[in-house]
Every structure is written in structure tokens, then in C-alpha cells.
Design an enzyme around this catalytic site. Structure first.
Site, PDB file in Angstrom:
ATOM      1  N   TRP A   1      15.243 -72.031 -12.637  1.00  0.00           N
ATOM      2  CA  TRP A   1      14.462 -72.016 -13.869  1.00  0.00           C
ATOM      3  C   TRP A   1      15.010 -73.003 -14.992  1.00  0.00           C
ATOM      4  CZ3 TRP A   1      16.226 -69.341 -18.794  1.00  0.00           C
ATOM      5  CH2 TRP A   1      15.124 -69.257 -19.678  1.00  0.00           C
ATOM      6  N   HIS A   2      16.488 -72.934 -14.722  1.00  0.00           N
ATOM      7  CA  HIS A   2      17.465 -73.715 -15.557  1.00  0.00           C
ATOM      8  C   HIS A   2      17.290 -75.025 -15.356  1.00  0.00           C
ATOM      9  CE1 HIS A   2      19.175 -69.857 -17.122  1.00  0.00           C
ATOM     10  NE2 HIS A   2      19.575 -70.592 -18.158  1.00  0.00           N
TER      11      HIS A   2
END
Length: 462
Positions: A357-358
Site C-alpha cells: 500500500w505504501h
């Protein structure tokens, strides 16, 4: 206007795109306040969507809203066309598009160099779209098969398109969070649930809590501006750093992580102020007399709770709180089979999703694998602490867990900051990989020195 922006940017040491984003970001506070004055349910949805889209345009340009439309429309189409699997379809479509944007824009490099783009907002938006689809999917399931969180948030009816757009872009809340549920958004807009008038009175005044968040934001910004010049990340690749002694390197890793966190504390404090003043951050009343309003839904970080955490297990509960809650409800818990207990696999899978996600930088991947090891090692110390009845030993183990958390956390977060594999491993190697060896050693010792299973109350605390 551009000249003024350049002057403002130079005064605090950031780029023009960043100062433009910060101005729009702070504007979410008055925009969220004005939502309270908009009459009518439909008008509120329209205002939420239009205000969010306009702030996105002013911050990142027209292309940002086009990027946002992709996960939003694909998620809504999945709910509309194939409800039985809309949750998992939206999960993979949303993350697939987000990963594509991460790779194309390489946002981490831009952020390190003082730039900014819409990828950060897309990250928040992706979680909101996925949770909405999963909750709509849950609406088909039998109530006895659902966990408490699923029962609370599931959607029986498909939200209208304007409700959905208002939820996704609400007054710019997609910039940095918090992530909230569609059901809460609808109840808030319609004055239902905890937002309905009750015997405890009408909806509470948000102004004191908003002011508290703004004071916190100002303090956090002052801390960051004061510390950042003397703790640059460039030192990790400087030959002078590698000539330092072990303890000095370790202390610099701590101070670098400590400095970086104030930037996040500032951003999240502004987000809290905006969501509180809108009223959406309200989460009910305390049981005290007289009852006091709670604003837990707006809370993104507990600064003291994080900096003084007694155990690594507590860190996800006090850092980026709403995203941690999202990961628990939509990844961790859903990977646990009915009648089974969660284990290291669920923890590692959740941390891997968080890493992806990052962004796909090696530093993110390394950091979140490290964090899974860190939490698992901390659980072993916690179990030892609970298993002993000797006061001195119990206190010694509690102190050990605190020091362990402080050391391993700030060692690990270097990867989150520098992002590159070379810089991350060079930094870890400069302190003999102590923050990797310690968690693995404690995990192994947990098998060598096992303890009896803790009571249900202790397991819940873990």
C-alpha cells in the site's frame, strides 16, 4: 501568486508544490466546517464530493481527479454488477491500480526530494473504496457468520452514486485520512445513529476538540522544523557517519526516526481538526456524569502512546490508527479461518499488504517485514512478563520490552525513510543488524523457553 508561494515555500524549506498542497490541506478545515451549514441530505453529498474534487484539482491538477475516478468507478461497477464477489474484486482492482501509480510516479523519490503528487491521496481513497465494497458484500452473508465489526459496518442497500462520491471525496478527507466507513458517513449525513438527538443532548460542539488538534499541529510543525535541519537522511550514506561508534550511530537512527515522525504528527493533527469540526469524527458519549463527547473516529495518532510504547504490540494501535483498524478488519481478521486463532502468517500478510500500500520500494518491504518480526519478538517478552509472579522479574521484563521496542522500531524505520535497498542495508549493517537479530533471537527463545497460554484477557491485550 506564484511569487508569494515561492516566498512562503522558501521560508519553511519546502517546494512550491508542497506549499500549495499544505494550503489546500489546511483549507479542508473551513471547508469541513461549512458542510455543517449546507441544508438537506442530497445537497450535503453534492457539497462533499464537489469540495473534495475541487481541493484535489487545486492541490494536484486535473489529472488527480481522473486517477481517483478509476478505483471509484471500478469499485462501484463491481458492487453493481457482481455483488457476491465485489469485495475481493475491488480489493485487487484497487491495489492493482495503486501499485501501477506507485511504479509510474515513483512517489517515494519525489517525496524525498521535496515533491508531492496525488498518490498519497489515492492510497487513502483506495482503502475507502475497498471497505465500501467489502461491507456491501457482507450484506449478503448471514449475521451469525459475521464478526462484530462486519455486523456494525455491513451495507444492505447499494449506496447511490452521489452518496458514494460524497463518501469517497468528502471535503478533502482523502488527502491524509482518516479512513472511515460508508455506514458512518451515511448516518452522519442523515443525522442517524450516534448523530441523532438523544437524551444526552444534540450533537456536541466540536470547537474545543478542534482547537486542541490545531494547537497540537502547531507544536508538531515547530518540533519538525527545529529538528529536521540537524538530522538529514543524507547522513546515512555519508562516510563520516560510518566512522562513528556503535552507540552514536544507534542514537542517530533514533533521532532520525523521532524527527521524521513529527512531520506525520503535524499532517494527522490537521486531518483530525478537519474531521472533528465537520462532526464526522464524533464517536459517542462517555459514561461519566455529565457525559462528555468522544472523538475517537477522528484520531489518527496517540503521540505519547507511540513514543512511550511499552511494547511493540501496542504500536499499530496508536500509529495511523484508522489505517491500522482498516488493516485489522479487512486483512488480518479475514485471513483467520473460523474457529482458528491468528498466527504469524496473518501478521506477516497484513504487514505485507501495508508495505505494498505504501509503495514497492525495498525500504518499505524491509521495514514491514522487520515490523512483523519486531511485534512477534515483543509478544514473547510480554508472555514471559505475564507468566512470572516475581515482581522484580516482571518489572525487568517490562523495562526490557520498552527498550527493545525503542531500539528495534527506530532501527527499522530507517528503511521507511531512505527507501532504497542499499541505504537501508548499509544503515542496518552499520549497527551490526542488531534490530534484526534481536527479534529473531526472542522468537527462537520463545520456543526454547515456552510459557503456558495466557488467559483470554491477556490474549486480547496482545
Amino acid at each position: 501568486m506564484e511569487l508569494n508561494l515561492e516566498t512562503m515555500a522558501a521560508s519553511i524549506g519546502v517546494s512550491v508544490p508542497v506549499i500549495r498542497f499544505l494550503l489546500c490541506f489546511v483549507t479542508t478545515i473551513p471547508v469541513s466546517f461549512l458542510w455543517r451549514l449546507v441544508p438537506g441530505r442530497v445537497a450535503k453529498h453534492v457539497y462533499s464530493a464537489v469540495a473534495g474534487a475541487l481541493l484535489s484539482y487545486l492541490s494536484f491538477g486535473f489529472s488527480a481527479n481522473l486517477h481517483f475516478l478509476v478505483p471509484m468507478l471500478s469499485g462501484y461497477a463491481a458492487m453493481l454488477l457482481y455483488r457476491p464477489k465485489c469485495g475481493i474484486i475491488t480489493f485487487f482492482l484497487g491495489f492493482g491500480y495503486l501499485i501501477g501509480c506507485h511504479v509510474y510516479y515513483m512517489s517515494g523519490d519525489a517525496w524525498k526530494q521535496g515533491g508531492i503528487d496525488a498518490t498519497g491521496a489515492l492510497m487513502v481513497l483506495t482503502l475507502k473504496v475497498i471497505s465500501c465494497a467489502m461491507n456491501y458484500n457482507d450484506g449478503l452473508l448471514k449475521e451469525e457468520d459475521l464478526r462484530e465489526a462486519q455486523k456494525k459496518h455491513r451495507l444492505i442497500k447499494l449506496p447511490s452514486l452521489i452518496e458514494y462520491f460524497g463518501y469517497c471525496l468528502c471535503c478533502g478527507s482523502h488527502f491524509a485520512g482518516p479512513v472511515y466507513e460508508m455506514k458512518d458517513y451515511l448516518d452522519w449525513t442523515e443525522g442517524k445513529g450516534i448523530w441523532a438527538h438523544s437524551e444526552k443532548g444534540p450533537s456536541p460542539s466540536p470547537y474545543v476538540a478542534t482547537l486542541r488538534a490545531l494547537v497540537q499541529a502547531a507544536f508538531c510543525m515547530a518540533m519538525y522544523l527545529n529538528l529536521a535541519p540537524s538530522h538529514p537522511l543524507s547522513w546515512f550514506t555519508d562516510p563520516a557517519y560510518h566512522k562513528w561508534g556503535f552507540w552514536r550511530k544507534l542514537s542517530y537512527q533514533y533521532m532520525s526516526g523521532f524527527t521524521m515522525r513529527w512531520k506525520y504528527y503535524f499532517i494527522w493533527s490537521i486531518s483530525e481538526a478537519a474531521i472533528i469540526i465537520s462532526g464526522l469524527g464524533f464517536s459517542g458519549w462517555t459514561e461519566s456524569s455529565p457525559p462528555k463527547p468522544k472523538w475517537d473516529s477522528a484520531r489518527l495518532v496517540d503521540i505519547l502512546g507511540f513514543e512511550l510504547a511499552k511494547s511493540s504490540v501496542l504500536l499499530p494501535l496508536v500509529w495511523n490508527i484508522q489505517v491500522s483498524t482498516w488493516l485489522r478488519h479487512y486483512v488480518y481478521e479475514r485471513l483467520v479461518k473460523k474457529g482458528k486463532k491468528p498466527g504469524f502468517f496473518q501478521l506477516l500478510a497484513t504487514q505485507t499488504v501495508s508495505a505494498v500500500w505504501h509503495g514497492l520500494y525495498p525500504g518499505y518491504i524491509i521495514f514491514f517485514v522487520q515490523s512483523a518480526l519486531m511485534i512477534a519478538g515483543s509478544r514473547v517478552i510480554y508472555q514471559w512478563e505475564k507468566a512470572t509472579n516475581m515482581g522484580v522479574v516482571k518489572k525487568a521484563l517490562a523495562l526490557m520490552n520498552f527498550i527493545y521496542t525503542l531500539l528495534v522500531l527506530n532501527y527499522s524505520c530507517v528503511g521507511f525513510m531512505v527507501l532504497s535497498k542499499h541505504e537501508t542495508l548499509a544503515s542496518y549493517g552499520s549497527v551490526y543488524y542488531i534490530g534484526t537479530i534481536l527479534p529473531i533471537a526472542f522468537i527462537m527463545l520463545g520456543y526454547i523457553i515456552p510459557v503456558k497460554p495466557t488467559r483470554s484477557k491477556d490474549r486480547k491485550e496482545q
